[in-house]
Enzyme design. Structure first.
Site, PDB file in Angstrom:
ATOM      1  N   ASP A 126       8.054  -5.863  88.590  1.00  0.00           N
ATOM      2  CA  ASP A 126       9.503  -6.078  88.585  1.00  0.00           C
ATOM      3  C   ASP A 126       9.838  -7.206  89.548  1.00  0.00           C
ATOM      4  O   ASP A 126       9.135  -7.411  90.547  1.00  0.00           O
ATOM      5  CB  ASP A 126      10.184  -4.781  89.059  1.00  0.00           C
ATOM      6  CG  ASP A 126      11.644  -4.654  88.657  1.00  0.00           C
ATOM      7  OD1 ASP A 126      12.346  -5.679  88.633  1.00  0.00           O
ATOM      8  OD2 ASP A 126      12.098  -3.523  88.392  1.00  0.00           O
ATOM      9  N   HIS A 177      12.501  -6.887  91.194  1.00  0.00           N
ATOM     10  CA  HIS A 177      13.279  -6.124  92.164  1.00  0.00           C
ATOM     11  C   HIS A 177      12.535  -4.863  92.587  1.00  0.00           C
ATOM     12  O   HIS A 177      11.761  -4.304  91.799  1.00  0.00           O
ATOM     13  CB  HIS A 177      14.636  -5.732  91.567  1.00  0.00           C
ATOM     14  CG  HIS A 177      15.357  -6.863  90.914  1.00  0.00           C
ATOM     15  ND1 HIS A 177      15.164  -7.198  89.575  1.00  0.00           N
ATOM     16  CD2 HIS A 177      16.265  -7.747  91.408  1.00  0.00           C
ATOM     17  CE1 HIS A 177      15.925  -8.234  89.281  1.00  0.00           C
ATOM     18  NE2 HIS A 177      16.588  -8.606  90.373  1.00  0.00           N
ATOM     19  N   HIS A 236      16.470   0.340  83.867  1.00  0.00           N
ATOM     20  CA  HIS A 236      15.384   0.868  84.682  1.00  0.00           C
ATOM     21  C   HIS A 236      15.727   2.157  85.405  1.00  0.00           C
ATOM     22  O   HIS A 236      14.837   2.777  86.009  1.00  0.00           O
ATOM     23  CB  HIS A 236      14.894  -0.194  85.678  1.00  0.00           C
ATOM     24  CG  HIS A 236      13.403  -0.174  85.864  1.00  0.00           C
ATOM     25  ND1 HIS A 236      12.703  -1.205  86.465  1.00  0.00           N
ATOM     26  CD2 HIS A 236      12.458   0.744  85.520  1.00  0.00           C
ATOM     27  CE1 HIS A 236      11.410  -0.913  86.490  1.00  0.00           C
ATOM     28  NE2 HIS A 236      11.246   0.264  85.927  1.00  0.00           N
ATOM     29  N   HIS A 281      20.263   1.592  88.277  1.00  0.00           N
ATOM     30  CA  HIS A 281      19.017   0.941  87.881  1.00  0.00           C
ATOM     31  C   HIS A 281      18.367   0.215  89.063  1.00  0.00           C
ATOM     32  O   HIS A 281      17.206  -0.205  88.957  1.00  0.00           O
ATOM     33  CB  HIS A 281      19.223  -0.011  86.693  1.00  0.00           C
ATOM     34  CG  HIS A 281      19.848  -1.328  87.015  1.00  0.00           C
ATOM     35  ND1 HIS A 281      19.675  -2.448  86.228  1.00  0.00           N
ATOM     36  CD2 HIS A 281      20.660  -1.732  88.033  1.00  0.00           C
ATOM     37  CE1 HIS A 281      20.337  -3.470  86.745  1.00  0.00           C
ATOM     38  NE2 HIS A 281      20.944  -3.064  87.831  1.00  0.00           N
ATOM     39  N   ASP A 288      14.023  -1.918  93.446  1.00  0.00           N
ATOM     40  CA  ASP A 288      14.700  -0.745  92.885  1.00  0.00           C
ATOM     41  C   ASP A 288      14.522   0.499  93.757  1.00  0.00           C
ATOM     42  O   ASP A 288      14.380   1.617  93.259  1.00  0.00           O
ATOM     43  CB  ASP A 288      14.200  -0.455  91.464  1.00  0.00           C
ATOM     44  CG  ASP A 288      14.549  -1.551  90.477  1.00  0.00           C
ATOM     45  OD1 ASP A 288      15.395  -2.400  90.821  1.00  0.00           O
ATOM     46  OD2 ASP A 288      13.980  -1.565  89.372  1.00  0.00           O
ATOM     47  N   GLU A 311      14.662  -3.032  80.240  1.00  0.00           N
ATOM     48  CA  GLU A 311      15.600  -4.111  80.577  1.00  0.00           C
ATOM     49  C   GLU A 311      15.587  -5.290  79.607  1.00  0.00           C
ATOM     50  O   GLU A 311      16.036  -6.385  79.954  1.00  0.00           O
ATOM     51  CB  GLU A 311      15.400  -4.592  82.017  1.00  0.00           C
ATOM     52  CG  GLU A 311      15.673  -3.526  83.079  1.00  0.00           C
ATOM     53  CD  GLU A 311      17.156  -3.209  83.307  1.00  0.00           C
ATOM     54  OE1 GLU A 311      18.019  -3.842  82.653  1.00  0.00           O
ATOM     55  OE2 GLU A 311      17.442  -2.317  84.146  1.00  0.00           O
ATOM     56  N   ASP A 360       9.358  -3.886  84.153  1.00  0.00           N
ATOM     57  CA  ASP A 360      10.663  -4.488  83.887  1.00  0.00           C
ATOM     58  C   ASP A 360      10.419  -5.896  83.357  1.00  0.00           C
ATOM     59  O   ASP A 360       9.717  -6.693  83.989  1.00  0.00           O
ATOM     60  CB  ASP A 360      11.481  -4.526  85.178  1.00  0.00           C
ATOM     61  CG  ASP A 360      12.931  -4.939  84.971  1.00  0.00           C
ATOM     62  OD1 ASP A 360      13.194  -5.822  84.134  1.00  0.00           O
ATOM     63  OD2 ASP A 360      13.798  -4.381  85.664  1.00  0.00           O
ATOM     64  N   ASP A 381      12.119  -8.390  83.467  1.00  0.00           N
ATOM     65  CA  ASP A 381      12.557  -9.470  84.354  1.00  0.00           C
ATOM     66  C   ASP A 381      11.507  -9.835  85.402  1.00  0.00           C
ATOM     67  O   ASP A 381      11.723 -10.749  86.205  1.00  0.00           O
ATOM     68  CB  ASP A 381      13.916  -9.168  84.999  1.00  0.00           C
ATOM     69  CG  ASP A 381      13.878  -8.120  86.113  1.00  0.00           C
ATOM     70  OD1 ASP A 381      12.807  -7.820  86.663  1.00  0.00           O
ATOM     71  OD2 ASP A 381      14.966  -7.585  86.439  1.00  0.00           O
TER      72      ASP A 381
END
Length: 350
Positions: free
Chosen positions: A145, A147, A122, A162, A149, A298, A253, A255
């Site tokens: 996401d 996260h 990312h 990332h 980031d 990712e 992302d 995830d």
């Protein structure tokens, strides 16, 4: 009532959007691979573009009415001498890769394509979003996401880039960012009001402080549980598009999904999006008619516990991409000029 509101919003978008950056969206899609992994420590994510293509991406896109252009993969170099800077790992390598990606994204968007960028980790969003912004400075960013980031080098627990791309973009964090080697080519270009997060559930302390102090609109998984994904998307569009209709950059992302659905990724977090929630996000963004660039990042085939786990993650990525570009759960079909006739009277008598 909800359907009527959505149709009204879509009509409003189509009437008032400035087409400077959106001249031939839905007519032409460009696919660009970015096989890069130095924004984090785990090997394998550089193979993400290949496994997503191998999962049938181009075949799926061929079912749509728009033209598809596969620009192949960018070639990135790892610099021999790239010492950490303030605990930031591989800053010059990541900076050079993003500079190259930025130019490629700018060129594709300026040529009139809707661009699909396949990562890679990312950290590539630095180049993808900045390149998009060079042609469409009024863009807005939807970040899906687990996260945020948005760490800076001073707040990052790991030093991995990332986990820091958004901090390079935001004007409000300019005074929090040191001059990192490899990034002199880019300057902050995005206001915090032009960003929405969806799916957060693993936010570092410094990131939480930035989210709160900057007043960034974000939705955690608890918010999605509480409000429902339909309301989350309504608030997202009201926040980003009520003042002005402009290009959307979707940075997704894998995830963001629950690890039971997307196991082959580097930083999985339990309690993520369901399949239906993730697909709904993509469908609603497509329905605005404003999607200009999409990142899908990712996917890491080296981290799948089995070939089936890798295939499931890559196929999920293809599903999200296809939904963002117009596939519906009724199916995506090429248009038909007319319905074929049934059997004629002679055949029926026989």
């Amino acid at each position: 009532m909800a359907l009527r509101g959505a149709l009204s919003r879509l009509f409003h978008f189509s009437r008032h959007f400035n087409h400077t950056c959106q001249q031939s969206r839905a007519q032409s899609v460009a696919v660009l691979g970015a096989p890069f992994s130095k924004g984090q420590k785990k090997r394998g994510v550089e193979h993400g573009p290949k496994v997503i293509r191998d999962a049938g991406l181009m075949e799926r896109l061929s079912n749509f009415d728009f033209s598809v252009h596969d620009f192949g993969d960018l070639n990135f170099q790892h610099l021999e001498e790239d010492e950490p800077y303030m605990d930031v790992k591989f800053p010059r390598t990541v900076g050079a890769a993003n500079k190259k990606l930025s130019g490629a994204v700018r060129n594709a968007v300026s040529a009139g394509h809707t661009l699909l960028m396949l990562g890679g980790d990312h950290s590539l969003a630095i180049g993808s979003v900045s390149g998009h912004a060079q042609h469409c400075p009024d863009l807005c960013l939807i970040w899906v996401d687990a996260h945020a980031d948005i760490n800076t080098p001073m707040t990052s627990p790991s030093g991995n880039l990332h986990g820091q791309p958004v901090s390079f973009m935001l004007k409000e964090l300019q005074d929090k960012m040191p001059d990192i080697p490899g990034f002199s080519w880019t300057k902050p270009f995005l206001s915090s009001r032009d960003l929405v997060y969806i799916g957060l559930r693993d936010v570092d302390p410094g990131e939480y402080q930035f989210l709160k102090s900057l007043g960034i609109q974000y939705f955690t998984m608890r918010d999605i549980d509480r409000l429902g994904i339909q309301r989350v998307m309504e608030v997202t569009f009201d926040h980003l598009l009520a003042r002005k209709q402009r290009p959307i950059h979707l940075s997704f992302d894998i995830d963001a999904f629950d690890p039971s659905l997307a196991p082959a990724t580097g930083t999985p977090v339990n309690g993520g999006l369901t399949y239906r929630e993730g697909i709904y996000i993509a469908e609603e963004i497509h329905n605005t008619g404003l999607l200009s660039v999409m990142d899908l990042v990712e996917v890491n085939p080296d981290l799948g516990a089995s070939p089936e786990a890798v295939e499931a993650t890559a196929t999920l990525a293809v599903d999200v991409i296809a939904s963002s570009l117009g596939q519906t759960r009724e199916g995506a079909h090429t248009s038909m000029d007319e319905i074929p006739p049934g059997k004629n009277d002679t055949e029926l008598r026989l």
